[in-house]
Design a protein around this motif. Structure first.
Motif, PDB file in Angstrom:
ATOM      1  N   ARG A 171     -22.083   2.978  -7.649  1.00  0.00           N
ATOM      2  CA  ARG A 171     -23.501   2.748  -7.933  1.00  0.00           C
ATOM      3  C   ARG A 171     -23.705   2.257  -9.362  1.00  0.00           C
ATOM      4  NH1 ARG A 171     -26.400   8.045  -5.069  1.00  0.00           N
ATOM      5  NH2 ARG A 171     -25.972   7.415  -2.914  1.00  0.00           N
ATOM      6  N   THR A 172     -22.687   2.450 -10.209  1.00  0.00           N
ATOM      7  CA  THR A 172     -22.728   1.971 -11.592  1.00  0.00           C
ATOM      8  C   THR A 172     -21.942   0.674 -11.692  1.00  0.00           C
ATOM      9  OG1 THR A 172     -22.857   4.229 -12.447  1.00  0.00           O
ATOM     10  CG2 THR A 172     -22.163   2.502 -13.990  1.00  0.00           C
ATOM     11  N   ALA A 173     -22.575  -0.371 -12.213  1.00  0.00           N
ATOM     12  CA  ALA A 173     -21.897  -1.660 -12.340  1.00  0.00           C
ATOM     13  C   ALA A 173     -20.717  -1.550 -13.305  1.00  0.00           C
ATOM     14  CB  ALA A 173     -22.878  -2.719 -12.848  1.00  0.00           C
ATOM     15  N   ASN A 174     -19.599  -2.157 -12.934  1.00  0.00           N
ATOM     16  CA  ASN A 174     -18.398  -2.185 -13.784  1.00  0.00           C
ATOM     17  C   ASN A 174     -17.948  -0.779 -14.202  1.00  0.00           C
ATOM     18  OD1 ASN A 174     -18.324  -5.103 -13.903  1.00  0.00           O
ATOM     19  ND2 ASN A 174     -20.071  -4.966 -15.282  1.00  0.00           N
ATOM     20  N   VAL A 175     -18.042   0.159 -13.279  1.00  0.00           N
ATOM     21  CA  VAL A 175     -17.658   1.541 -13.589  1.00  0.00           C
ATOM     22  C   VAL A 175     -16.166   1.619 -13.904  1.00  0.00           C
ATOM     23  CG1 VAL A 175     -17.268   2.081 -11.142  1.00  0.00           C
ATOM     24  CG2 VAL A 175     -17.748   3.933 -12.772  1.00  0.00           C
ATOM     25  N   LEU A 176     -15.822   2.391 -14.902  1.00  0.00           N
ATOM     26  CA  LEU A 176     -14.422   2.598 -15.271  1.00  0.00           C
ATOM     27  C   LEU A 176     -13.927   3.845 -14.555  1.00  0.00           C
ATOM     28  CD1 LEU A 176     -12.193   1.463 -17.149  1.00  0.00           C
ATOM     29  CD2 LEU A 176     -12.945   3.120 -18.866  1.00  0.00           C
ATOM     30  N   ILE A 177     -12.907   3.669 -13.731  1.00  0.00           N
ATOM     31  CA  ILE A 177     -12.417   4.766 -12.897  1.00  0.00           C
ATOM     32  C   ILE A 177     -11.058   5.247 -13.399  1.00  0.00           C
ATOM     33  CG2 ILE A 177     -11.671   5.423 -10.580  1.00  0.00           C
ATOM     34  CD1 ILE A 177     -13.648   3.406  -9.464  1.00  0.00           C
TER      35      ILE A 177
END
Length: 203
Positions: free
Chosen positions: A54-60
């Motif tokens: 749901r968060t753009a360009n999320v860092l996982i």
């Protein structure tokens, strides 16, 4: 940008049957690639992935059996009818590394009363450090007059970011209200004009 930690399990079964089995268990098949490594096939918890994306360009932060890596989502496949996530492609990144991403462009305020805002792009390509990707760019359009144009080169990028998009690319412009009048009004005017000669002929 904060990291989202997601448990990752190595995946050794492939094919449509194996993928369906994973999804029935409320999980998502994924592939991690990049930096010249052999692609790693993983299984991720479906709900956590859904929330993260749901968060753009999320860092996982992927953590699990033999896995402890940072990654960015680069491809997401969804069921065309139900919308649930079917597969995720993840790009391996390192701290300090620069990556190219698209970040959202939003506006605040209202343009002049005789104008209408025409936003042609809702995202723009930039280069930024993988662990410091901006959440987006905000443009203040308060009071902008008709004819005002903002290009990609006019954007105020967050510190540490570099524009990748063509600087001449139009992000938004302010058009005159009259240009946005519905075609029905024009048709009505044309109809009235055509009716006038007929009425004169009748007289």
């Amino acid at each position: 940008m904060a990291e989202v930690r997601i448990a990752a399990e190595p995946r050794n079964e492939f094919g449509k049957g194996a993928a369906r089995k994973i999804r029935r268990a409320s999980k998502v098949p994924a592939v991690l690639y990049g930096h010249g490594i052999d692609p790693k096939h993983l299984t991720l918890p479906g709900h956590e992935v859904l929330l993260a994306l749901r968060t753009a360009n999320v860092l996982i932060r992927l953590q699990g059996d033999g896995v402890d890596e940072l990654a960015l989502p680069k491809g997401v496949q969804r069921d065309p009818i139900k919308g649930f996530i079917e597969h995720v492609d993840l790009l391996l990144v390192k701290r300090g590394e620069k990556v190219t991403v698209d970040i959202p462009v939003t506006t605040v305020g209202d343009v002049s009363s005789d104008g209408i805002l025409d936003q042609q792009l809702v995202s723009v390509s930039i280069e930024a450090e993988a662990t410091h990707i901006p959440t987006g760019i905000e443009i203040d359009v308060e009071g902008l007059e008709v004819g005002h144009v903002i290009t990609a080169g006019d954007l105020k990028l967050p510190e540490g970011s570099t524009l990748i998009a063509d600087p001449e690319t139009v992000i938004l412009q302010v058009s005159a209200q009259s240009a946005a009048e519905p075609e029905g009004d024009e048709e009505s005017s044309e109809g009235e004009a055509a009716a006038a000669p007929a009425e004169e002929a009748a007289e």
